[in-house]
Design a protein around this motif. Sequence first.
Motif, PDB file in Angstrom:
ATOM      1  N   MET A   7     -14.872   8.715   9.059  1.00 11.75           N
ATOM      2  CA  MET A   7     -16.138   9.333   9.476  1.00 11.75           C
ATOM      3  C   MET A   7     -17.218   8.287   9.720  1.00 11.75           C
ATOM      4  N   VAL A   8     -17.079   7.141   9.035  1.00 10.36           N
ATOM      5  CA  VAL A   8     -18.140   6.135   9.110  1.00 10.36           C
ATOM      6  C   VAL A   8     -18.163   5.544  10.509  1.00 10.36           C
ATOM      7  N   SER A   9     -19.270   5.668  11.151  1.00  9.86           N
ATOM      8  CA  SER A   9     -19.366   5.238  12.540  1.00  9.86           C
ATOM      9  C   SER A   9     -19.192   3.726  12.666  1.00  9.86           C
ATOM     10  N   ALA A  10     -18.327   3.344  13.580  1.00  8.95           N
ATOM     11  CA  ALA A  10     -18.176   1.918  13.872  1.00  8.95           C
ATOM     12  C   ALA A  10     -19.048   1.539  15.061  1.00  8.95           C
ATOM     13  N   LYS A  11     -19.590   2.550  15.689  1.00 12.71           N
ATOM     14  CA  LYS A  11     -20.334   2.286  16.929  1.00 12.71           C
ATOM     15  C   LYS A  11     -21.828   2.165  16.692  1.00 12.71           C
ATOM     16  N   LYS A  12     -22.330   2.925  15.725  1.00 14.62           N
ATOM     17  CA  LYS A  12     -23.787   2.951  15.562  1.00 14.62           C
ATOM     18  C   LYS A  12     -24.286   1.560  15.181  1.00 14.62           C
ATOM     19  N   PRO A  13     -25.343   1.097  15.853  1.00 10.49           N
ATOM     20  CA  PRO A  13     -25.859  -0.230  15.526  1.00 10.49           C
ATOM     21  C   PRO A  13     -26.458  -0.280  14.122  1.00 10.49           C
ATOM     22  N   ASP A  14     -26.952   0.845  13.664  1.00 12.26           N
ATOM     23  CA  ASP A  14     -27.659   0.810  12.376  1.00 12.26           C
ATOM     24  C   ASP A  14     -27.608   2.182  11.724  1.00 12.26           C
ATOM     25  N   PHE A  15     -27.334   2.197  10.479  1.00 15.89           N
ATOM     26  CA  PHE A  15     -27.579   3.376   9.653  1.00 15.89           C
ATOM     27  C   PHE A  15     -27.708   2.908   8.213  1.00 15.89           C
ATOM     28  N   ILE A  16     -28.316   3.729   7.393  1.00 13.41           N
ATOM     29  CA  ILE A  16     -28.533   3.335   5.997  1.00 13.41           C
ATOM     30  C   ILE A  16     -27.175   3.097   5.330  1.00 13.41           C
ATOM     31  N   GLY A  17     -26.998   1.911   4.779  1.00  9.94           N
ATOM     32  CA  GLY A  17     -25.776   1.605   4.041  1.00  9.94           C
ATOM     33  C   GLY A  17     -24.721   0.870   4.841  1.00  9.94           C
ATOM     34  N   ARG A  18     -24.962   0.679   6.132  1.00  4.85           N
ATOM     35  CA  ARG A  18     -23.907   0.146   6.997  1.00  4.85           C
ATOM     36  C   ARG A  18     -23.429  -1.242   6.558  1.00  4.85           C
ATOM     37  N   VAL A  19     -24.387  -2.134   6.326  1.00  6.22           N
ATOM     38  CA  VAL A  19     -23.988  -3.509   6.050  1.00  6.22           C
ATOM     39  C   VAL A  19     -23.382  -3.643   4.650  1.00  6.22           C
ATOM     40  N   MET A  20     -24.046  -3.026   3.673  1.00 10.00           N
ATOM     41  CA  MET A  20     -23.599  -3.235   2.290  1.00 10.00           C
ATOM     42  C   MET A  20     -22.254  -2.547   2.009  1.00 10.00           C
ATOM     43  N   LEU A  21     -21.938  -1.536   2.809  1.00 14.40           N
ATOM     44  CA  LEU A  21     -20.645  -0.865   2.655  1.00 14.40           C
ATOM     45  C   LEU A  21     -19.484  -1.826   2.946  1.00 14.40           C
ATOM     46  N   GLN A  22     -19.777  -2.870   3.700  1.00 11.81           N
ATOM     47  CA  GLN A  22     -18.710  -3.801   4.079  1.00 11.81           C
ATOM     48  C   GLN A  22     -18.395  -4.825   2.995  1.00 11.81           C
ATOM     49  N   ARG A  23     -19.139  -4.780   1.896  1.00 12.51           N
ATOM     50  CA  ARG A  23     -18.878  -5.769   0.840  1.00 12.51           C
ATOM     51  C   ARG A  23     -17.439  -5.651   0.331  1.00 12.51           C
ATOM     52  N   GLU A  24     -16.903  -6.794  -0.091  1.00 12.41           N
ATOM     53  CA  GLU A  24     -15.483  -6.818  -0.458  1.00 12.41           C
ATOM     54  C   GLU A  24     -15.152  -5.820  -1.569  1.00 12.41           C
ATOM     55  N   GLY A  25     -16.071  -5.696  -2.533  1.00 11.30           N
ATOM     56  CA  GLY A  25     -15.803  -4.790  -3.643  1.00 11.30           C
ATOM     57  C   GLY A  25     -15.738  -3.335  -3.204  1.00 11.30           C
ATOM     58  N   LEU A  26     -16.447  -2.998  -2.152  1.00 12.10           N
ATOM     59  CA  LEU A  26     -16.464  -1.610  -1.685  1.00 12.10           C
ATOM     60  C   LEU A  26     -15.304  -1.319  -0.750  1.00 12.10           C
TER      61      LEU A  26
END
Lengths: 87, 988, 419
Positions: free
Chosen positions: B868-887
């Motif tokens: 469900m998590v958009s790979a296309k949207k340039p920005d949404f709340i949480g987008r960058v930090m969701l990519q952290r290795e632990g997550l």
Amino acid sequence: MASLITCPHCGVRPKEEFTIRGDASVTRPSPEADGEVWHAYVHLRDNPRGLHKEYWHHTSGCRRWLVVTRDTVSHDVIDVSDAGALA
Amino acid sequence: MSAYRLSNGGLIDRSKPIDFKFDGKPLQGFAGDTLASALLANDKLLVGRSFKYHRPRGLLTAGAAEPNALVTLGQDGRTETNTRATMVELHHGLEARSQNRWPSLDHDIGAINGMLSPFLGAGFYYKTFMWPAAFWEKLYEPIIRKAAGLGRASYVPDPDTYEKSWAHCDLLIIGAGPTGLAAALTAARSKARVILVDEGSMLGGSLLCETTEINDQPAAEFAAQAIVELSAAENVQILKRTTVVGAYDDNVFGALERVQKHVSVIDDNKPVERFWRISAKQAILATGAEERPLVFGGNDRPGMMMAGAMRTYLNRFAVAPGKQVAIFSNGPSGWQTARDLEANGVDVVAIVTPETASNKSYQGKARIIANAVIAGTSGEKRLKGLTIRHIGSGSEETLACDALGMSGGWSPIVHLACHRGDKPKWSDAHAAFLPPAPRDGLIAAGGAAGTYSLAACLQDGGTLAAEALDNLGHSVSRAEFSTQQDEKAEMPAPFWYVKAPKGKAFVDFQNDVHLKDLGLAVREGYDHVELAKRYTTNGMATDQGKLSNVNAIGILAEATGTSPDVVGTTTFRPFYTPVSFGALTGSHIGAHFHPTRVSPLFKWAEKHGARFVETGLWHRSSWFPKEGESDWRESVDREAKTVRSHAGICDVSTLGKIEIFGSDAAEFINRVYCNGFLKLPVGKARYGLMLREDGFIYDDGTTSRLGENHFFMTTTTAFAAGVLTHLECCSQVLWPDLDVRLVSVSDQWAQMAIAGPNARKILAEIVDEDISDAAFPFLAAREVGLSGGQIKGRLFRISFSGELAFELAVPAGYGEAVADAILSLGEDHGITPYGTEALNVLRIEKGHVTHAEINGTVTPGDLGFGRMVSAKKPDFIGRVMLQREGLQATDRLRLVGIRPLDPAESFVSGSHILDVDAAPTGANDLGHVTSSCFSPHLGHTIGLAMVKHGPELIGEEIVIWNGLKQQSIRGVLCEPVFVDPKGEKLHA
Amino acid sequence: MDLMRYSALSVFLNALRGNKSWGPAWRAPEPKPHYDVVIVGGGGHGLATAYYLAKEFGITNVAVLEKGWLGSGNIGRNTTIIRSNYLLDGNEPFYEFSLKLWEGLEQDFNFNAMVSQRGVLNLFHSDAQRDAYTRRGNAMLLQGADAQLLDRDEVRAMVPFLGFDSARFPIQGGLLQRRGGTVRHDAVAWGYARGADRRGVDIIQNCEVTGIRRKNGRVVGVETSKGFIGCGKLALTAAGNSTTVARMADIALPIDSHVLQAFVSEGLKPFIDNVVTFGAGHFYISQSDKGGLVFGGDIDGYNSYAQRGNLAAVEHVMEAGTAMIPGLSRIRVLRSWGGIMDMSMDGSPIIDRTHIDNLYLNAGWCYGGFKATPASGWCTAHLVANDAPHPTAAAFRLDRFKRGYLIDENGGGAQPNLH
């Protein structure tokens, strides 16, 4: 903490009407910024002893987000402004 | 017999006798007495026992600082322990009991501690009770706990009520003694709003206790007249029996008013206490000064008290403290007491003073023994005599007496000026700690500022009031008073303690801290004032060191070869005097602890027999028992089965509802959800997953596009307020450039789910528009007319149960009527009302998550929402930090279904998952069950679980472990959808 | 015999001599020019670190620098509760290690800190809370701690005076850890200080660190109000002021400082035997051996370095208290105070090395600092001595925030005042 906060819209109100979010000196990075920058934005805080800019929400009032400049030692409030007006 | 009532004088009303009891014994006093003065008038010298050594003790003061005369009042829910007899107004039927003694006040076994005192010095318990190790908790500590404490409290709930109130004023005057009255009389001349607060039942403070004159009137008469004048002033509010107990930021003060602590019969329509929050622009601290005891051997015998307290009992309450009274005084107070005693015909046997010269203005008959100290005393339960030591020669003599007034000088009552962290400053000239510099308009005046003469106090109060008002733009002239000139109130150098005392020289009376304890603390390295306090417990009793702290500081200063200035004070903290939980709680008791929220369909549900459950502040309908159903499970199973077979209606009004308008509304929503919303067509709803900026899921819900620039968002019940606040932050702080307006409409709409195969048939009878699958497909969301356009509602084809389902929202006021109409229209279609329990069963059967799963530590991927998590949207709340290795780690706990291997067995939420044959250890912990229920559809328990590598283990046998109940059963991990996996019912 | 060691005999003999022979519990040394290890912060964690460095790791050339008086930080202003009832496997083994150390502490450091395992009972009021406590209780058992889940009747039998009737949020049960309890907080600081001092550690009070001097990417010492003090290794244990001290080494931390108030009532004869915490509001209470009820609630919620709180927060705590125990109504609150908490971004602490080789960090204790004291000291000593984390503290890494390995017990997210 101040017992009273002067909302720029509502006047002097008891602190309990407001909700604090925290440090207002950090700015949301651009979506392209790297993880390090985002980490600093989300986690790292100056936490100064003295003047501190912070976001407060007038939850039980006008529901505007405010930037309160406050002394973390004396608890004196120096300034309260609307966050939108500052942006 | 020594203490007695004088035949005339005083501010008591001899025409109104009052019966009361002390330790069961009937006694009599008069209106105007305190419990303390009435006890003294009855020659009750022994009124309490000290904490540690159970020493017999008498009244030491006549006021708030009393450390000895603590009594228990009342019965059952009105039991009030540790009450200072000096602060209790005598009233009919008052029954007071002494404390910390057994079997009686006169014969107290605990007094044996005094004989063991060599072993019970400061901090003795830190050095011992360690051998053998197990004995501390089994033997020593239980004994210590039993012996400790003062009064015995009751568990019975309090039958009385309390309230809280705000007050606002321009000028707050704290204390109505001479300084406060002068300030108030000055302020009364202005138009400023003034509040005058005093802890006493009569205003006047020291004026009630002294024999001076103001404006050629006796002081007490002057005070009475001032009150008449102030009561008539419209701008002055007087709060008597009210103690300002705490000073907080912005000149906000906490104050306790004792509304009904002096009455025999409680009026149920009034609170017994009222807690004020007073917001003042300016405040004058006119709290006066506390007299310091002298530290000498045996300085605690009943019959000894502060010289000033003696004057209070004599002049205000017409009680003579004894027949042969001695005075031990450093400074003028004792001499004044001698004069007042003699004026009332009481024999003063001696005035002992460490000062070298006698007080020139004293003309009385007492023998003056200057340059001398009291080395020791005699008498157990009442004072019998003194040992006087001449400083020069060291020679000693004894002297018989039955009372002693002592004075070691005065300490300004600076507490409120220091509650905000400012420290008082030692002054050699005043031999006292003076208040810190004025702050935010709070200024000390009169005795509280170290000014002791009456004329100077009157002047100080008036001047500072005029200045304070001037700061607020109210110009006013100072009230002037004439008074006789006091003798120069110069303080001699402080006299901290008598060296080589005979017997214990007490510093903290209640806690039994004596001179040697402080010496030991210094020797052992606990020499900092804060360490000495903690090690010896000096100043930690119920009086918070009002009498003892400054003496302890002086003693520490001498022991360490420094000055009180260097030693400094401990921290002054609220409360000035103790405050009941009841007063601070106010009306927030029992069912009113927190507000209760009910939905617009609450009455509807109640009418249909619902059982309710607390969900946060909400009372939600939980299940609807039918006649003959004996057990909640029976009702819930029926409701869930009926929904799957026929239809059901459920109140979902508690969901948060937010209207979102604006030309950028779509863009805004697209940024606050992790999945896409830009292309959501008008008339459609979509499930949205909202992340926090740290990448974890915050909340979920559906958002419908009702117009091009108009959206309607729902949130979970629990996070309704939080989501709105979050969205307001995003809109106002992060993206103020976006054109978006938000408003909560949670309370405006009654919302109900109609679910089950017959849902459409039922709704079609009330909804005006065509709601066939073609016209109103899954996820349709539109405004509809009801009953021929009589009401406008909103209809959403969304489903939490997995059935063909709709949610219908109507204006809150119509909720009950519409729900009733649907129930009645659905009767032929087998509809049932169902509650949150069946709702929970239905959603677990479909694998839908709630905050049992979304607990702030899960990512979309954890719940199978990764795509469900958009790979296309340039920005949404949480987008960058969701990519952290632990997550993104592969060994995160992830959502699976779980069922028992043997359908006859069951399990509960909170059970952990282990590999088959794995030992129950943290290292083998694979995860836990988040949700579970009995599935009436499957006929056994099912659950959702968060399990390491969960989706990869589907089909595997595991152990469901609940060590708390010694349960361990075999289970199987499965897909988290137990009913209609293809969604055919949903799309029917 | 050693009259300074506390034993039944020494206490007796000293008493017979009028207690005049007791010497200082610790020395008041002037700082030496250089130490192997300097510890910034003479509170519980700093003193415990020094004690275990000396006792367990044989490193005795150690100084503890305290800007105020010994134990003047949060070790002297908490609600004295010890427990190991944590949920997550990053936390629970550490707190269980700490509880085990508490159990033998007094014999170990020869000072009676009145460790009292009176039981800690967490009440729950809803099915969701019961499920969360079931998960937690099981996690505790798996980690070797003790836990019991009580139903409403069992809670009533244990603490009959709670507000069971006409309560806004009826009590449904509780999670009990019998080994939890209370400790005389100041005595912990004193016991560690005395034990460390006797092993050669210099405890230097009134010595404020004003700078951290570095050379070639390593710390060489600290500037203090008593002059420069050189060191081989530097450990920061200054919770409440962690960000201020770390900033001296140009380290930014995921921490805000918040004030937490605590309270004591007037002394009472035995009233409450256990530690009980409310589930329908933040409130926890116990009774000290001296008779005062000791209790507290939430942090006030705003950044503060003033050790004092707000009246509204006070009232909030009392409301929760009276809701939980209606009989408190007529009991009087004697005193309130405030401590400054290191509130970290996930509610869990940090014990880790930093990007500077010989600089070690102990910070971010949130509400958990007091109960953690022994294990925190041990694990920090272990880290300083071995340059490797103690196994029970291995998750308390500074880089977990950047890398996404949070230890977020309540799921509040990266907002310190929500933990």
